[in-house]
Design an enzyme around this catalytic site. Structure first.
Site, short mmCIF file in Angstrom:
data_model
loop_
_atom_site.label_atom_id
_atom_site.label_comp_id
_atom_site.label_asym_id
_atom_site.label_seq_id
_atom_site.Cartn_x
_atom_site.Cartn_y
_atom_site.Cartn_z
N LYS A 140 -3.85 0.00 -7.21
CA LYS A 140 -4.58 0.45 -6.02
C LYS A 140 -5.60 1.53 -6.33
O LYS A 140 -6.65 1.60 -5.69
CB LYS A 140 -3.62 0.91 -4.93
CG LYS A 140 -2.87 2.20 -5.23
CD LYS A 140 -1.93 2.57 -4.09
CE LYS A 140 -1.06 3.74 -4.43
NZ LYS A 140 -1.80 4.98 -4.69
N ARG A 175 10.82 4.33 -9.83
CA ARG A 175 9.64 4.63 -9.00
C ARG A 175 9.43 3.53 -7.93
O ARG A 175 9.07 3.83 -6.79
CB ARG A 175 8.39 4.75 -9.87
CG ARG A 175 8.39 5.99 -10.76
CD ARG A 175 7.22 5.99 -11.72
NE ARG A 175 5.95 6.12 -11.02
CZ ARG A 175 4.77 5.87 -11.57
NH1 ARG A 175 4.70 5.46 -12.83
NH2 ARG A 175 3.66 6.02 -10.87
N ARG A 204 5.00 5.70 -23.12
CA ARG A 204 5.19 6.91 -22.33
C ARG A 204 6.47 6.79 -21.50
O ARG A 204 6.86 5.71 -21.10
CB ARG A 204 3.99 7.12 -21.38
CG ARG A 204 2.67 7.37 -22.08
CD ARG A 204 1.60 7.72 -21.07
NE ARG A 204 1.62 6.80 -19.93
CZ ARG A 204 0.84 6.93 -18.85
NH1 ARG A 204 -0.01 7.93 -18.76
NH2 ARG A 204 0.91 6.06 -17.86
N ARG A 213 2.44 8.95 2.10
CA ARG A 213 3.49 8.27 1.34
C ARG A 213 4.71 7.96 2.21
O ARG A 213 5.57 7.20 1.80
CB ARG A 213 3.94 9.15 0.17
CG ARG A 213 2.94 9.29 -0.96
CD ARG A 213 3.52 10.09 -2.11
NE ARG A 213 2.55 10.39 -3.15
CZ ARG A 213 2.24 9.58 -4.14
NH1 ARG A 213 2.83 8.41 -4.22
NH2 ARG A 213 1.34 9.93 -5.05
N ARG A 242 2.50 -1.27 -21.76
CA ARG A 242 1.45 -0.33 -22.18
C ARG A 242 1.89 0.47 -23.40
O ARG A 242 3.05 0.85 -23.52
CB ARG A 242 1.10 0.64 -21.04
CG ARG A 242 0.22 0.02 -19.99
CD ARG A 242 -0.46 1.06 -19.12
NE ARG A 242 0.45 1.89 -18.37
CZ ARG A 242 0.20 2.32 -17.13
NH1 ARG A 242 -0.92 1.99 -16.53
NH2 ARG A 242 1.07 3.09 -16.51
#
Length: 210
Positions: free
Chosen positions: A13, A167, A156, A88, A123
């Site tokens: 987003k 999350r 990471r 949020r 990633r």
């Protein structure tokens, strides 16, 4: 035009918000960025936020809302803005309504959880120069090694599958209810995230123009 972008972490987003902001010549307001700016400039709300951050605590809603309120009265927001990362929660959305801010569109970028986990956990980052790669979409010339400085690539903490799933769990519990909140107002537009960024952008721009 005043727009809110919704979407799970890793749905892309932020990228879409920046593209639309550039096209419409309006600012993108990211919660993280404006909190950092408020800290840097030492605004009253920034100083309040600093006290919580230094204590290792989450910045409470009332402070975040105050920082947002201060930002939205800036001259560059006169012709509209894009909110990325706020609201949020339902209470934050209600606070935005209480400010008298009339949102024109809420764009929700939809990507399945399993695709987000695969995208983010794939990633790889160079700890030396910061270059980013992906084990499927942007492979380094030598597996596990940075093209620029030959440093070994790392995953990471934020990209580890367990972290991504946590999350997503928080997103579904706290943020996803905003879809119903804005659907009832008749301003929610759903965009199915595609594999190619350009394809998602085409659908996003169409949703904005509807």
């Amino acid at each position: 035009m005043k727009i809110i972008f919704l979407g799970a972490p890793g749905a892309g987003k932020g990228t879409q918000a920046e593209i639309v902001a550039e096209k419409l010549a309006i600012p993108t307001i990211s919660t993280g960025n404006i909190i950092r700016e408020a800290l840097r400039t030492g605004t009253p709300m920034g100083l309040k936020a600093k006290s919580f951050i230094e204590a290792g605590q989450l910045v409470p809603d009332e402070v975040v809302i105050g920082i947002i309120r201060d930002r939205l009265v800036s001259d560059d927001c006169a012709n509209g803005f894009i909110l990325d990362g706020f609201p949020r929660t339902i209470p934050q959305a209600e606070a935005l309504d209480e400010m008298g801010i009339a949102i024109d569109k809420v764009i929700d970028i939809e990507v399945a959880d399993e695709r987000i986990v695969a995208r983010m956990s794939g990633r790889r980052v160079c700890p030396k120069c910061g270059a980013t790669y992906h084990i499927e979409y942007k492979k380094p010339a030598v597996d596990g090694v940075c093209n620029n400085c030959s440093e070994s690539l790392i995953i990471r903490k934020d990209d580890e599958p367990e972290t991504v799933l946590e999350r997503l769990k928080i997103y579904h519990a706290e943020t996803e209810p905003l879809k119903d909140y804005y659907a009832k107002k008749g301003i929610l537009r759903m965009v199915e995230g595609q594999e190619e960024v350009a394809d998602t952008t085409a659908l996003t721009l169409k949703a904005v123009e509807e």
